[in-house]
Structure formats: structure tokens, C-alpha cells
Write an enzyme that holds these catalytic residues in place. Sequence first.
Site: not given
Ligand code: PGA
Length: 239
Positions: A14-16, A94, A96, A164, A170, A204, A225-226
Amino acid sequence: MVKLSNFSSIFVANWKLNGNIEFIKEYYQKLLPNSENCTVICAPDIYLNILEPNNKFLYSGSQNVSFYNLGAYTGELSAMMLKDNEIKFCIVGHSERREFFNENNNMVKQKSINLIENNIIPIICVGETLDEKNKNMTQDVLTEQITNSIPEISNYKNTIIAYEPIWAIGSGLTPTLDDIEKVHSFIKNIKIKFNQFKILYGGSVKASNSRDINNLQNVDGCLVGGASLKVDEFNRIIS
Ligand code: PGA
């Protein structure tokens, strides 16, 4: 629709709101998808067309889709448009999007229906906040989110669930392996049909913890994500 039973694990990047054309070129030169697993790259929609074409174990996914299918909805992209662009997966709900774009369970459910009807697999995200966790509300929150955001037409072939915990996204924090396993097993038992669903863990995930997490009995892959923005690290996660 991609046949999920062909894969032992599913890894979703997930590159956001990150990436650009240069980044994508370099990323795909270095990316080493693993033929036992399914790897899905969810870049910002505008770049989906220039990602490497789908193959048997590497696919493109979107991070969002419109609640609507057609009409006067400026700025939206429909499930049909994603399908036209060979998109096979889409993240929905998600945290966010739930937090910053007011997405609720009802919207997540309708978006998932739109996707399934267009042969795109929704990756439906659920998870509790730290406050909810501390109040021992995790199971109630997940039951409420899952019951109300997963549509009737969902089954283990056309839908993926991603657990999640919001406090893990994050933050560098993760639940213990035991807690992840317990929550995944709890989700699989909310309804009989969820027993066969693929359930990903997200929050994470990095190269140093992905193997232990993914080896848990009820974990079927990871949403990253990250760490997915660093291709060398992502290669180690999917290897
Ligand atoms: P993260 O994000 O791996 O940076 O914690 C995961 C996500 O938001 O899907």
C-alpha cells in the site's frame, strides 16, 4: 477474478500517497515477485496504467474506488473503470479513509459490492484504535465492522479481509504474535463462512517481523505500508 486458492500467501503493498514515474521504473526493475505467493502493488490510481502488466503472481491494485458506478460525481473513479484498466484488487475501508474521508461501514459494503460485480477482489480493512484495545473492545469493534462492511455476496473466493490495528499503522508497534493469531482466529469464527477467507495482517510489517507474522496459522499474508516503499525490504518480505 484472480484465483486466491493458487497462493499460499498474499502480500499487498500500500504505497498510499507516494511514488512517481521514476520511482516506479526503478521499483519494477528491482522487484522480485515470488511465484508461490501473490504480490499486489497498490500505487496511486494515476500510475496504475504504467505499472508492469499483471502476471500469474504479480498484480496491480487500487487504494480506493467510488461508492457510485456512474454519473455526476466529479473526481470519482468507478469499479468499472478500474476493471477497464486490468485492476484485480482494491483496498477498501482503510482506517485512513475511514478517518480522513468519513468512510463508514455502509460505504465500504457498497464499494465492495461494486468491485465484486466487476471481478475485482476487495481487500476490506478492519481494526481497533488504541483506546478501544485498552478498553478490551477489540472483539466488539471487529464484529461490528465486519458484520456491517462485508456484503452478503462476499465469499472466500471474491473477498479478502485485512486486520489492521489502527495503533500499529505507521507506528513501529505491532501486537504480539499471540494476539495477532487470536484476533485472526476470532475473525474467522464471527461467521462460519469467514472460516475460509484469506485474512491479511497489516500494521508496521517489515522484513524483520513479516516471516513470524505470516507463519501464524490463521494469517494468510500481509498488507504493507511504509516498508513496501523500499523495494529491497519489500523483496525480503515477499520472498
Ligand atoms: P504501515 O501501514 O505498514 O506503514 O504500518 C500499513 C497500512 O496502512 O496499510
